[in-house]
Structure formats: C-alpha cells, structure tokens
Design a protein around this motif. Structure first.
Motif, PDB file in Angstrom:
ATOM      1  N   THR A   1       0.825  -1.156  -0.043  1.00 30.19           N
ATOM      2  CA  THR A   1       0.195  -0.049  -0.024  1.00 30.19           C
ATOM      3  C   THR A   1       0.868   1.087  -0.091  1.00 30.19           C
ATOM      4  OG1 THR A   1      -1.790  -1.224   1.236  1.00 30.19           O
ATOM      5  CG2 THR A   1      -1.893   1.208   1.418  1.00 30.19           C
ATOM      6  N   VAL A   2       0.876   2.085  -0.902  1.00 31.35           N
ATOM      7  CA  VAL A   2       1.543   3.007  -1.276  1.00 31.35           C
ATOM      8  C   VAL A   2       0.485   4.245  -1.552  1.00 31.35           C
ATOM      9  CG1 VAL A   2       3.443   4.389  -2.434  1.00 31.35           C
ATOM     10  CG2 VAL A   2       3.535   1.871  -1.987  1.00 31.35           C
ATOM     11  N   THR A   3       0.939   5.504  -0.787  1.00 34.13           N
ATOM     12  CA  THR A   3       0.149   6.927  -1.419  1.00 34.13           C
ATOM     13  C   THR A   3       1.199   7.821  -1.134  1.00 34.13           C
ATOM     14  OG1 THR A   3      -2.155   6.210  -0.392  1.00 34.13           O
ATOM     15  CG2 THR A   3      -1.605   8.417  -0.751  1.00 34.13           C
ATOM     16  N   MET A   4       1.505   8.625  -2.587  1.00 37.16           N
ATOM     17  CA  MET A   4       2.280   9.649  -2.326  1.00 37.16           C
ATOM     18  C   MET A   4       1.731  10.895  -3.172  1.00 37.16           C
ATOM     19  SD  MET A   4       5.517   8.252  -4.901  1.00 37.16           S
ATOM     20  CE  MET A   4       6.352  10.013  -5.124  1.00 37.16           C
ATOM     21  N   LEU A   5       2.323  11.990  -2.872  1.00 41.37           N
ATOM     22  CA  LEU A   5       1.988  13.060  -3.735  1.00 41.37           C
ATOM     23  C   LEU A   5       3.158  13.298  -4.598  1.00 41.37           C
ATOM     24  CD1 LEU A   5       0.372  15.824  -4.254  1.00 41.37           C
ATOM     25  CD2 LEU A   5       1.831  16.873  -2.499  1.00 41.37           C
ATOM     26  N   LEU A   6       2.920  13.408  -5.808  1.00 38.34           N
ATOM     27  CA  LEU A   6       4.035  13.526  -6.895  1.00 38.34           C
ATOM     28  C   LEU A   6       4.396  15.139  -6.643  1.00 38.34           C
ATOM     29  CD1 LEU A   6       2.417  11.668 -10.165  1.00 38.34           C
ATOM     30  CD2 LEU A   6       3.794  10.851  -7.889  1.00 38.34           C
ATOM     31  N   SER A   7       5.935  15.139  -6.948  1.00 42.93           N
ATOM     32  CA  SER A   7       6.538  16.525  -6.760  1.00 42.93           C
ATOM     33  C   SER A   7       6.272  16.899  -8.171  1.00 42.93           C
ATOM     34  CB  SER A   7       7.825  16.388  -6.277  1.00 42.93           C
ATOM     35  OG  SER A   7       8.649  15.780  -7.220  1.00 42.93           O
ATOM     36  N   GLY A   8       6.092  18.215  -8.370  1.00 43.47           N
ATOM     37  CA  GLY A   8       6.551  19.050  -9.753  1.00 43.47           C
ATOM     38  C   GLY A   8       4.848  19.296 -10.006  1.00 43.47           C
ATOM     39  N   ASP A   9       4.864  20.241 -11.069  1.00 45.69           N
ATOM     40  CA  ASP A   9       3.662  20.734 -11.475  1.00 45.69           C
ATOM     41  C   ASP A   9       2.935  19.964 -12.683  1.00 45.69           C
ATOM     42  OD1 ASP A   9       1.740  22.274 -12.645  1.00 45.69           O
ATOM     43  OD2 ASP A   9       2.947  23.907 -13.492  1.00 45.69           O
ATOM     44  N   ALA A  10       1.817  19.412 -11.953  1.00 48.45           N
ATOM     45  CA  ALA A  10       0.858  18.390 -12.768  1.00 48.45           C
ATOM     46  C   ALA A  10       0.107  18.781 -13.592  1.00 48.45           C
ATOM     47  CB  ALA A  10       0.463  17.481 -11.795  1.00 48.45           C
ATOM     48  N   ALA A  11      -0.162  20.193 -13.581  1.00 48.98           N
ATOM     49  CA  ALA A  11      -1.012  21.014 -14.339  1.00 48.98           C
ATOM     50  C   ALA A  11      -0.861  20.795 -15.944  1.00 48.98           C
ATOM     51  CB  ALA A  11      -1.275  22.596 -13.876  1.00 48.98           C
TER      52      ALA A  11
END
Length: 109
Positions: free
Chosen positions: A70-80
């Motif tokens: 089980t992994v949850t992570m906020l990706l770094s960088g501008d996802a827009a």
C-alpha cells in the motif's frame, strides 16, 4: 485533492499490477495510490516521472517502500501542464532522467 472538481483518475497498468493516479490540473497536483505494488528490487527504487508537452520526463519523486504494497504519495512537480506520468526502476537514490523503459505510462486526457 481527489475531491477537486476537475480531479480525474487514471490507471497505470504494469506487469506486476497497477497503480492509480489522481490528477487535478487546477491544483497542479497528482497523487499516486496502490494497494498491491511490490517493492523494487534490492538496491533499486521506483521513480515517478511527469511527462511534459515536449515529451521530456521530469522527476516526480521516489516511490516509498511498503511492507504490504500500500503506497500513497504526492507527486512532486507541476502536474497542471503534464501530459502523462510514468514509472521506472532506478538506482536507490533516483536518477535525473529515466535510465530504463517505463514499467508503466499513462496519458492524461
């Protein structure tokens, strides 16, 4: 972030399972989630990438190891502005650019 009005869910299928990516362009964020991701081989790490409109890949961080997958992570960088996301296997400390073919790649459409 997943409750943002423009949040969309994408599934990245790989040989050993899949991960889900939630992306909100208005918040310029993306989150990876999986309940079945095996750990990367010893001395290696999974690294996430955001694909830019010109096709280049920008590191979005190293995926943390998990005992139960089980992994949850906020990706770094501008996802827009990103047009997709990918995952590779890299040396334990990560790489500046992908050094292997992606295990999975998903287009944001």
């Amino acid at each position: 972030m997943t409750d943002a009005p423009d949040a969309r869910q994408y599934t990245m299928r790989m040989a050993d399972g899949s991960v889900t990516i939630f992306r909100s362009p208005s918040q310029a964020r993306a989150v990876l989630h999986s309940t079945s991701l095996p750990n990367a081989p010893a001395g290696r790490a999974y690294q996430m990438w955001l694909q830019q409109p010109d096709g280049s890949m920008v590191s979005a961080g190293l995926v943390p190891r998990s005992e139960d997958g089980t992994v949850t992570m906020l990706l770094s960088g501008d996802a827009a502005q990103a047009v997709g996301a990918g995952m590779t296997v890299e040396p334990a400390g990560g790489s500046r650019q992908p050094t292997s073919e992606p295990l999975g790649l998903v287009e944001f459409r």
